[in-house]
Motif scaffolding. Structure first.
Motif, PDB file in Angstrom:
ATOM      1  N   LEU A 173       6.073 -20.179   0.229  1.00 24.22           N
ATOM      2  CA  LEU A 173       5.491 -21.285   0.854  1.00 24.22           C
ATOM      3  C   LEU A 173       6.483 -22.637   0.791  1.00 24.22           C
ATOM      4  O   LEU A 173       6.167 -23.716   0.882  1.00 24.22           O
ATOM      5  CB  LEU A 173       4.197 -21.465   0.447  1.00 24.22           C
ATOM      6  CG  LEU A 173       3.167 -20.684   0.780  1.00 24.22           C
ATOM      7  CD1 LEU A 173       1.763 -20.849  -0.065  1.00 24.22           C
ATOM      8  CD2 LEU A 173       2.873 -20.372   2.317  1.00 24.22           C
ATOM      9  N   TYR A 174       7.733 -22.082  -0.060  1.00 28.50           N
ATOM     10  CA  TYR A 174       8.777 -23.189  -0.401  1.00 28.50           C
ATOM     11  C   TYR A 174       8.960 -24.452   0.485  1.00 28.50           C
ATOM     12  O   TYR A 174       8.791 -25.731   0.534  1.00 28.50           O
ATOM     13  CB  TYR A 174      10.010 -22.675  -1.048  1.00 28.50           C
ATOM     14  CG  TYR A 174      10.828 -23.875  -1.322  1.00 28.50           C
ATOM     15  CD1 TYR A 174      10.635 -24.490  -2.296  1.00 28.50           C
ATOM     16  CD2 TYR A 174      12.044 -24.000  -0.278  1.00 28.50           C
ATOM     17  CE1 TYR A 174      11.728 -25.740  -2.645  1.00 28.50           C
ATOM     18  CE2 TYR A 174      12.771 -25.210  -0.609  1.00 28.50           C
ATOM     19  CZ  TYR A 174      12.614 -25.656  -1.868  1.00 28.50           C
ATOM     20  OH  TYR A 174      13.383 -27.039  -1.947  1.00 28.50           O
ATOM     21  N   GLU A 175       9.372 -23.783   1.835  1.00 31.95           N
ATOM     22  CA  GLU A 175       9.585 -24.830   2.889  1.00 31.95           C
ATOM     23  C   GLU A 175       8.711 -25.703   3.384  1.00 31.95           C
ATOM     24  O   GLU A 175       8.807 -27.083   3.327  1.00 31.95           O
ATOM     25  CB  GLU A 175      10.332 -24.107   4.117  1.00 31.95           C
ATOM     26  CG  GLU A 175      11.098 -24.854   5.100  1.00 31.95           C
ATOM     27  CD  GLU A 175      11.758 -24.171   5.866  1.00 31.95           C
ATOM     28  OE1 GLU A 175      12.600 -24.744   6.905  1.00 31.95           O
ATOM     29  OE2 GLU A 175      11.821 -22.855   6.313  1.00 31.95           O
ATOM     30  N   GLU A 176       7.517 -25.166   3.452  1.00 34.69           N
ATOM     31  CA  GLU A 176       6.176 -26.101   3.784  1.00 34.69           C
ATOM     32  C   GLU A 176       5.922 -27.097   2.736  1.00 34.69           C
ATOM     33  O   GLU A 176       5.762 -28.294   3.067  1.00 34.69           O
ATOM     34  CB  GLU A 176       4.991 -25.167   3.873  1.00 34.69           C
ATOM     35  CG  GLU A 176       3.896 -25.817   4.352  1.00 34.69           C
ATOM     36  CD  GLU A 176       2.701 -24.843   4.482  1.00 34.69           C
ATOM     37  OE1 GLU A 176       1.577 -25.087   3.937  1.00 34.69           O
ATOM     38  OE2 GLU A 176       3.080 -23.802   5.103  1.00 34.69           O
ATOM     39  N   ASN A 177       5.968 -26.669   1.511  1.00 38.45           N
ATOM     40  CA  ASN A 177       5.822 -27.720   0.200  1.00 38.45           C
ATOM     41  C   ASN A 177       6.820 -28.389   0.140  1.00 38.45           C
ATOM     42  O   ASN A 177       6.650 -29.792  -0.285  1.00 38.45           O
ATOM     43  CB  ASN A 177       5.500 -26.527  -1.103  1.00 38.45           C
ATOM     44  CG  ASN A 177       4.161 -25.717  -0.926  1.00 38.45           C
ATOM     45  OD1 ASN A 177       3.324 -26.054  -0.321  1.00 38.45           O
ATOM     46  ND2 ASN A 177       4.336 -24.873  -1.733  1.00 38.45           N
TER      47      ASN A 177
ATOM     48  N   GLY B 263      17.235 -32.351   0.404  1.00 36.47           N
ATOM     49  CA  GLY B 263      17.462 -31.938   1.731  1.00 36.47           C
ATOM     50  C   GLY B 263      16.663 -31.135   2.221  1.00 36.47           C
ATOM     51  O   GLY B 263      15.650 -30.843   1.796  1.00 36.47           O
ATOM     52  N   THR B 264      16.989 -30.845   3.470  1.00 31.80           N
ATOM     53  CA  THR B 264      15.927 -29.658   4.206  1.00 31.80           C
ATOM     54  C   THR B 264      17.063 -28.465   4.816  1.00 31.80           C
ATOM     55  O   THR B 264      18.331 -28.525   4.481  1.00 31.80           O
ATOM     56  CB  THR B 264      15.344 -30.389   5.283  1.00 31.80           C
ATOM     57  OG1 THR B 264      16.388 -30.942   6.131  1.00 31.80           O
ATOM     58  CG2 THR B 264      14.348 -31.427   4.779  1.00 31.80           C
ATOM     59  N   ILE B 265      16.568 -27.658   5.438  1.00 33.09           N
ATOM     60  CA  ILE B 265      17.360 -26.546   6.264  1.00 33.09           C
ATOM     61  C   ILE B 265      18.358 -27.432   7.193  1.00 33.09           C
ATOM     62  O   ILE B 265      19.305 -26.871   7.213  1.00 33.09           O
ATOM     63  CB  ILE B 265      16.539 -25.442   6.751  1.00 33.09           C
ATOM     64  CG1 ILE B 265      17.428 -24.177   6.813  1.00 33.09           C
ATOM     65  CG2 ILE B 265      15.736 -25.965   7.922  1.00 33.09           C
ATOM     66  CD1 ILE B 265      17.869 -23.615   5.895  1.00 33.09           C
TER      67      ILE B 265
ATOM     68  N   ASP C 285      19.498 -24.568  -0.251  1.00 34.61           N
ATOM     69  CA  ASP C 285      20.066 -23.665  -0.887  1.00 34.61           C
ATOM     70  C   ASP C 285      18.859 -22.759  -1.327  1.00 34.61           C
ATOM     71  O   ASP C 285      19.022 -21.346  -1.270  1.00 34.61           O
ATOM     72  CB  ASP C 285      20.817 -23.862  -2.238  1.00 34.61           C
ATOM     73  CG  ASP C 285      22.043 -24.551  -2.085  1.00 34.61           C
ATOM     74  OD1 ASP C 285      22.692 -24.530  -0.883  1.00 34.61           O
ATOM     75  OD2 ASP C 285      22.527 -25.239  -2.803  1.00 34.61           O
ATOM     76  N   VAL C 286      17.882 -23.182  -1.572  1.00 33.95           N
ATOM     77  CA  VAL C 286      16.697 -22.337  -2.008  1.00 33.95           C
ATOM     78  C   VAL C 286      16.297 -21.434  -0.966  1.00 33.95           C
ATOM     79  O   VAL C 286      16.039 -20.166  -0.913  1.00 33.95           O
ATOM     80  CB  VAL C 286      15.607 -23.254  -2.350  1.00 33.95           C
ATOM     81  CG1 VAL C 286      14.085 -22.357  -2.570  1.00 33.95           C
ATOM     82  CG2 VAL C 286      15.669 -24.065  -3.778  1.00 33.95           C
TER      83      VAL C 286
ATOM     84  N   THR D   3      18.685 -18.263  -5.895  1.00 35.79           N
ATOM     85  CA  THR D   3      17.417 -18.796  -5.589  1.00 35.79           C
ATOM     86  C   THR D   3      16.855 -19.571  -6.738  1.00 35.79           C
ATOM     87  O   THR D   3      16.291 -20.906  -6.471  1.00 35.79           O
ATOM     88  CB  THR D   3      16.524 -17.780  -5.045  1.00 35.79           C
ATOM     89  OG1 THR D   3      17.186 -16.999  -3.866  1.00 35.79           O
ATOM     90  CG2 THR D   3      15.303 -18.435  -4.509  1.00 35.79           C
ATOM     91  N   ALA D   4      16.777 -18.973  -7.855  1.00 36.25           N
ATOM     92  CA  ALA D   4      16.208 -19.731  -9.169  1.00 36.25           C
ATOM     93  C   ALA D   4      16.735 -20.791  -9.741  1.00 36.25           C
ATOM     94  O   ALA D   4      16.435 -21.837 -10.029  1.00 36.25           O
ATOM     95  CB  ALA D   4      15.942 -18.502 -10.018  1.00 36.25           C
ATOM     96  N   ASP D   5      18.056 -20.575  -9.813  1.00 32.83           N
ATOM     97  CA  ASP D   5      19.047 -21.758  -9.910  1.00 32.83           C
ATOM     98  C   ASP D   5      18.793 -23.109  -9.022  1.00 32.83           C
ATOM     99  O   ASP D   5      18.666 -24.280  -9.546  1.00 32.83           O
ATOM    100  CB  ASP D   5      20.627 -21.581 -10.189  1.00 32.83           C
ATOM    101  CG  ASP D   5      20.760 -20.536 -11.210  1.00 32.83           C
ATOM    102  OD1 ASP D   5      20.133 -20.398 -12.032  1.00 32.83           O
ATOM    103  OD2 ASP D   5      21.997 -19.939 -10.815  1.00 32.83           O
ATOM    104  N   SER D   6      18.932 -22.973  -7.867  1.00 36.93           N
ATOM    105  CA  SER D   6      18.643 -23.866  -6.859  1.00 36.93           C
ATOM    106  C   SER D   6      17.287 -24.657  -7.039  1.00 36.93           C
ATOM    107  O   SER D   6      17.016 -25.849  -7.007  1.00 36.93           O
ATOM    108  CB  SER D   6      18.882 -23.562  -5.384  1.00 36.93           C
ATOM    109  OG  SER D   6      20.218 -22.913  -5.107  1.00 36.93           O
ATOM    110  N   LEU D   7      16.266 -23.644  -7.217  1.00 32.89           N
ATOM    111  CA  LEU D   7      14.841 -24.332  -7.206  1.00 32.89           C
ATOM    112  C   LEU D   7      14.771 -24.870  -8.620  1.00 32.89           C
ATOM    113  O   LEU D   7      14.073 -26.012  -8.789  1.00 32.89           O
ATOM    114  CB  LEU D   7      13.810 -23.200  -7.382  1.00 32.89           C
ATOM    115  CG  LEU D   7      12.280 -23.536  -7.577  1.00 32.89           C
ATOM    116  CD1 LEU D   7      12.030 -24.363  -6.299  1.00 32.89           C
ATOM    117  CD2 LEU D   7      11.661 -22.092  -7.468  1.00 32.89           C
TER     118      LEU D   7
END
Length: 118
Positions: free
Chosen positions: A38-42, A61-63, A71-72, A102-106
């Protein structure tokens, strides 16, 4: 939710990556109620709120507008593609790198949020 998503990535790393249990990892990430799914939505809700300053929103940013938030999304997509059931032989190195990136970007997104008092 971001912290829970980070914890989900840590669990996947500890429970599935080191044992190369790609089927287990695939099933784990197939759960649509996971925060990472749900990352993108959140993130979009966070970016449209007044909780972050303009510079922080730009950094995340966003996609569509590149930033660590993109990046996430990109790295998580890479991870899911590598462990897809159609890929009979996932590459450990690719899975490991995608999961870590993914974890680093998050983590960067979380740090930006914390710098804004969240």
């Amino acid at each position: 939710n971001l912290l829970k998503a980070r914890e989900e990535l840590r669990i996947a790393q500890q429970k599935f990556l080191f044992t190369k249990d790609y089927d287990g990892m695939r099933e784990y990430f197939a759960n649509n109620s996971l925060n990472i799914n749900l990352y993108e939505e959140n993130a979009n809700a966070l970016l449209s709120s007044k909780a972050l300053d303009a510079e922080s929103k730009k950094e995340i940013g966003t996609i569509r507008r590149y930033g660590v938030g993109a990046d996430v999304i990109i790295m998580y997509g890479s991870l899911k593609a590598e462990i897809d059931e159609e890929n009979e032989y996932p590459d450990y190195s690719t899975v490991s790198k995608s999961l870590q990136r993914t974890a680093d970007s998050l983590d960067e997104v979380i740090a930006i949020c914390r710098s804004n008092g969240l």
